[in-house]
Scaffold this motif. Structure first.
Motif, PDB file in Angstrom:
ATOM      1  N   ASN A 197       3.307   0.220   8.391  1.00 61.39           N
ATOM      2  CA  ASN A 197       1.924   1.012   8.078  1.00 61.39           C
ATOM      3  C   ASN A 197       2.433   2.237   9.029  1.00 61.39           C
ATOM      4  O   ASN A 197       1.782   3.180   9.230  1.00 61.39           O
ATOM      5  CB  ASN A 197       0.596   0.845   8.769  1.00 61.39           C
ATOM      6  CG  ASN A 197      -0.240  -0.616   7.729  1.00 61.39           C
ATOM      7  OD1 ASN A 197       0.295  -0.582   6.615  1.00 61.39           O
ATOM      8  ND2 ASN A 197      -0.918  -1.668   8.955  1.00 61.39           N
ATOM      9  N   TRP A 215      -0.901   1.752  -4.154  1.00 55.26           N
ATOM     10  CA  TRP A 215      -1.416   2.301  -2.996  1.00 55.26           C
ATOM     11  C   TRP A 215      -1.345   1.293  -2.256  1.00 55.26           C
ATOM     12  O   TRP A 215      -1.058   1.658  -0.905  1.00 55.26           O
ATOM     13  CB  TRP A 215      -2.669   2.368  -2.465  1.00 55.26           C
ATOM     14  CG  TRP A 215      -3.540   3.934  -3.645  1.00 55.26           C
ATOM     15  CD1 TRP A 215      -3.758   4.061  -4.907  1.00 55.26           C
ATOM     16  CD2 TRP A 215      -4.502   4.699  -2.782  1.00 55.26           C
ATOM     17  NE1 TRP A 215      -3.996   5.879  -4.751  1.00 55.26           N
ATOM     18  CE2 TRP A 215      -4.425   6.352  -3.680  1.00 55.26           C
ATOM     19  CE3 TRP A 215      -4.179   4.761  -1.086  1.00 55.26           C
ATOM     20  CZ2 TRP A 215      -4.615   7.397  -3.680  1.00 55.26           C
ATOM     21  CZ3 TRP A 215      -4.260   6.432  -1.184  1.00 55.26           C
ATOM     22  CH2 TRP A 215      -4.995   7.033  -1.859  1.00 55.26           C
ATOM     23  N   ARG A 241       1.211   1.853   0.378  1.00 53.41           N
ATOM     24  CA  ARG A 241       0.890   2.721   1.992  1.00 53.41           C
ATOM     25  C   ARG A 241       1.640   1.665   3.377  1.00 53.41           C
ATOM     26  O   ARG A 241       1.585   2.150   4.167  1.00 53.41           O
ATOM     27  CB  ARG A 241      -0.015   3.288   2.238  1.00 53.41           C
ATOM     28  CG  ARG A 241      -1.340   2.006   2.313  1.00 53.41           C
ATOM     29  CD  ARG A 241      -2.585   2.603   2.141  1.00 53.41           C
ATOM     30  NE  ARG A 241      -3.507   1.723   2.152  1.00 53.41           N
ATOM     31  CZ  ARG A 241      -4.010   0.256   1.242  1.00 53.41           C
ATOM     32  NH1 ARG A 241      -3.733   0.170   0.604  1.00 53.41           N
ATOM     33  NH2 ARG A 241      -4.922  -0.505   1.478  1.00 53.41           N
ATOM     34  N   ARG A 242       1.410   0.597   3.213  1.00 51.37           N
ATOM     35  CA  ARG A 242       1.870  -0.481   4.231  1.00 51.37           C
ATOM     36  C   ARG A 242       3.319  -0.929   4.304  1.00 51.37           C
ATOM     37  O   ARG A 242       3.129  -1.582   4.743  1.00 51.37           O
ATOM     38  CB  ARG A 242       1.126  -1.654   3.686  1.00 51.37           C
ATOM     39  CG  ARG A 242      -0.798  -1.866   3.258  1.00 51.37           C
ATOM     40  CD  ARG A 242      -0.895  -2.925   3.779  1.00 51.37           C
ATOM     41  NE  ARG A 242      -0.859  -3.472   2.776  1.00 51.37           N
ATOM     42  CZ  ARG A 242      -1.798  -3.932   1.658  1.00 51.37           C
ATOM     43  NH1 ARG A 242      -3.014  -3.049   1.971  1.00 51.37           N
ATOM     44  NH2 ARG A 242      -1.437  -4.306   0.158  1.00 51.37           N
TER      45      ARG A 242
END
Length: 439
Positions: A412, A404, A407-408
């Motif tokens: 972002n 996860w 996602r950055r």
């Protein structure tokens, strides 16, 4: 009937394969050979097929020292002795595989065992090769004598081109091929996969049969057509044909009650009797109609699955239940899904991760409903499986193939992340709340 018919029972042989037309094969270009093989150019002439097999196999790049026909003549008497060929024990590495007789006569049936024993003598590095009896039996139909058949099988086994995979010779290679086949079924035969999940406790147990369908159950006229293309195009042909068999099984049997208490037995019976519903031409047509199916995709899946097996220490044969059923009833608890439902979900994830026991990372029952806490618990783990219970008491979820924290990446600005292995699913009437699991 001809110089290549010594071991053939012509009463059992397909009449169309007995043609004596004086056809020759002069082309050497791969694309032309590929088309001719798929069209069955040499399928209706026994002698021509024998010559083509000899030519294709003699062009396989092999180890510097590969046993040939002379080696067989030197060792066969010493190894077989005065024992009856019909009573010769097979080496352990064939794993009690079927020894199909196809259209062999009595002499041919006995010769298969002699050849396999001599191969075992010359290839001590082979530890698991259940396809060997069928390949040997098939090639014997197109050999002038036992020694020639021995040499051709040895050349296939001794292939040293890393880009040309032919026959699995270790349990690791075989097991990873079963997992790869499972991945391919999941992607390209989803309707059939749903049926397997519905009627079997362990779908990988079913898919572990995929080579047996080809090299054991498939009738002679079919397996020879498959082998024609296999010698030209390589291992991916086997996956394609096995997928086509599963598609046809689903089409013919969908909605009908099982004929036995085992889906494995039903598929085997269907393949044995495939002539009742599908011709060899139609089978190959279906196999090559599967789109977006590349050798590179297969190689990547195979390498990933082999790595996963090695990391788990699974490199030799053991009880399959211990290998694959990672979701154990005593170790798994969820307020959302039952063990059976979790196993069904597990059957859809990539096979290399299905080996692993799920580990609970986050649940709203224990950790609350903070999104930041959710991220902190789940980042650093991949892949993950998300299970959600809605306020309407419906259950849905997703398989997420990457961390996860991805996602950055890119400041972002990503609109999405993950790989093509991600998927979402839904189910109704299960249990409660939101659970995250690392695989």
């Amino acid at each position: 009937m001809d110089e290549y018919g010594r071991f053939v029972d012509w009463d059992k042989m397909d009449v169309s394969a007995q043609s004596q037309d004086t056809k020759e094969l002069s082309c050497t270009e791969f694309q032309e050979l590929k088309q001719l093989a798929r069209q069955g150019y040499w399928a209706k002439n026994h002698s021509l097929r024998a010559k083509v097999y000899h030519k294709l196999i003699s062009n396989i790049p092999c180890r510097t020292v590969t046993p040939d026909a002379n080696v067989y003549r030197d060792i066969v008497v010493k190894i077989v002795g005065k024992r009856s060929s019909s009573s010769l024990p097979l080496p352990e590495f064939v794993d009690n595989s079927l020894v199909p007789t196809y259209c062999l006569n009595a002499e041919g049936i006995g010769a298969v065992r002699k050849i396999i024993l001599c191969i075992a003598n010359q290839f001590p590095d082979i530890s698991f090769c259940p396809a060997l009896p069928a390949v040997t039996a098939l090639l014997l139909h197109y050999s002038r004598d036992e020694a020639e058949c021995f040499e051709q099988v040895c050349r296939i086994l001794a292939c040293n081109d890393p880009s040309k995979r032919l026959i699995d010779q270790t349990f690791l290679a075989f097991e990873s091929s079963c997992m790869t086949f499972g991945d391919l079924v999941n992607k390209y035969c989803q309707a059939a996969h749903k049926l397997m999940v519905a009627v079997s406790e362990d779908v990988l147990e079913v898919y572990s049969d995929w080579q047996r369908w080809l090299f054991g159950e498939l009738p002679m006229a079919y397996v020879a057509r498959v082998f024609d293309v296999f010698l030209v195009e390589g291992y991916k042909v086997l996956y394609r044909v096995a997928l086509a068999l599963l598609k046809f099984f689903h089409k013919v049997r969908a909605g009908q009650p099982m004929e036995s208490d085992s889906i494995q037995q039903d598929i085997r019976a269907f393949v044995r009797d495939i002539a009742k519903s599908v011709s060899p031409e139609r089978l190959l047509e279906k196999a090559f109609a599967i789109r977006l199916f590349s050798r590179k995709e297969i190689q990547l899946l195979q390498m990933a699955n082999e790595k996963a097996l090695q990391q788990k220490g699974i490199t030799v044969k053991q009880k399959r239940q211990n290998v694959h059923l990672a979701v154990h009833a005593e170790n798994f608890k969820s307020e959302i899904v039952s063990v059976k439902e979790m196993r069904d979900i597990w059957s859809w994830i990539p096979e290399r991760f299905a080996l692993c026991q799920p580990l609970l990372l986050f649940t709203t029952l224990e950790h609350g409903c903070s999104l930041s806490r959710f991220y902190s618990h789940c980042e650093g783990h991949e892949p993950t499986l998300l299970l959600i219970k809605t306020t309407a008491k419906e259950v849905c979820g997703a398989y997420l193939s990457t961390d996860w924290s991805e996602r950055r990446r890119g400041g972002n600005k990503l609109s999405f992340f993950g790989t093509g292995e991600c998927f979402v699913f839904r189910e109704v009437v299960m249990a409660r709340l939101c659970t995250w699991m690392q695989i």
